[in-house]
Scaffold this active site. Sequence first.
Site, PDB file in Angstrom:
ATOM      1  N   TYR A  78       0.838  -1.209   0.000  1.00  0.00           N
ATOM      2  CA  TYR A  78       0.000   0.000   0.000  1.00  0.00           C
ATOM      3  C   TYR A  78       0.872   1.257   0.000  1.00  0.00           C
ATOM      4  CZ  TYR A  78      -3.156   3.647   1.646  1.00  0.00           C
ATOM      5  OH  TYR A  78      -3.857   4.817   1.773  1.00  0.00           O
ATOM      6  N   GLU A  79       1.959   1.231   0.767  1.00  0.00           N
ATOM      7  CA  GLU A  79       2.845   2.386   0.854  1.00  0.00           C
ATOM      8  C   GLU A  79       3.844   2.448  -0.302  1.00  0.00           C
ATOM      9  OE1 GLU A  79       4.408   1.981   4.870  1.00  0.00           O
ATOM     10  OE2 GLU A  79       2.771   3.236   5.646  1.00  0.00           O
ATOM     11  N   TYR A 118      -5.994  10.509  11.501  1.00  0.00           N
ATOM     12  CA  TYR A 118      -5.301  10.925  12.719  1.00  0.00           C
ATOM     13  C   TYR A 118      -5.693  12.347  13.120  1.00  0.00           C
ATOM     14  CZ  TYR A 118      -2.452   6.760  12.016  1.00  0.00           C
ATOM     15  OH  TYR A 118      -2.026   5.465  11.845  1.00  0.00           O
ATOM     16  N   GLY A 123      -9.553   0.212  13.005  1.00  0.00           N
ATOM     17  CA  GLY A 123      -8.388   1.083  13.117  1.00  0.00           C
ATOM     18  C   GLY A 123      -8.498   1.992  14.333  1.00  0.00           C
ATOM     19  N   TYR A 180      -2.470  -0.909  10.886  1.00  0.00           N
ATOM     20  CA  TYR A 180      -2.944  -1.450   9.619  1.00  0.00           C
ATOM     21  C   TYR A 180      -4.201  -2.281   9.831  1.00  0.00           C
ATOM     22  CZ  TYR A 180      -3.182  -4.112   5.273  1.00  0.00           C
ATOM     23  OH  TYR A 180      -3.606  -4.663   4.106  1.00  0.00           O
ATOM     24  N   VAL A 181      -5.149  -2.094   8.922  1.00  0.00           N
ATOM     25  CA  VAL A 181      -6.363  -2.908   8.873  1.00  0.00           C
ATOM     26  C   VAL A 181      -6.525  -3.357   7.421  1.00  0.00           C
ATOM     27  CG1 VAL A 181      -8.868  -2.944   9.183  1.00  0.00           C
ATOM     28  CG2 VAL A 181      -7.438  -1.645  10.777  1.00  0.00           C
ATOM     29  N   GLU A 190       5.772  22.601  13.696  1.00  0.00           N
ATOM     30  CA  GLU A 190       7.065  22.797  14.351  1.00  0.00           C
ATOM     31  C   GLU A 190       8.259  22.629  13.424  1.00  0.00           C
ATOM     32  OE1 GLU A 190       7.389  20.545  17.980  1.00  0.00           O
ATOM     33  OE2 GLU A 190       5.409  21.178  18.674  1.00  0.00           O
ATOM     34  N   GLU A 248       4.587   2.492  15.338  1.00  0.00           N
ATOM     35  CA  GLU A 248       5.321   2.208  14.108  1.00  0.00           C
ATOM     36  C   GLU A 248       4.371   1.893  12.955  1.00  0.00           C
ATOM     37  OE1 GLU A 248       8.530   1.488  11.486  1.00  0.00           O
ATOM     38  OE2 GLU A 248       8.489   2.499  13.424  1.00  0.00           O
TER      39      GLU A 248
END
Length: 173
Positions: free
Chosen positions: A26-27, A139, A105, A94-95, A151, A91
């Site tokens: 996926y990434e 998130y 999730g 995942y679902v 930041e 880290e």
Amino acid sequence: MNFRVRAATKEDCKDISRMIMELAVYEKMPDQVEISHKELERDGFCQNPFFQCLVAEVPEEQKSKEGFTVVGYALYFYTYSTWRGRSVYLEDLYVMPEFRGNGIGKGLLCKVAEVGKKEECVRLQLSVLDWNTPSRDFYAAKGAQDLTVSEGWHFIRFDGQNLDNLANEAPKD
């Protein structure tokens, strides 16, 4: 959908390894995965584990089309902030795609937060790829702050030959 979140066991490592590869695909980085279930077993289920892991499990009657009942995981470990104290670093969260949108999730994320709070952690940190808008939005909706924007922090890594070079330059005992 019925599911439960529980601490992973050594026997879950093959499922976790499978989902690590699914996440890497996926990434768009499947070639980056260099560990198998054996390293997960060694590193997560030893006397001083390098990580902790939770898994999401559905009942047998709701298993995936491939026959899996372990359908998600959250892999995390503890870190320390010299400014704030105890922290937990997520880290991976995942679902499996066919189980997304059912609160799994969120359940995993909330359980990691709960575990962290029980260990007196003052923050939960994680990183997300810049193009992964669904995860960033997920998130943010839960109250996470994007520190890259607010930041200006950059995530830095040494690995491979660069890590070797750095280690070789350490002062000798």
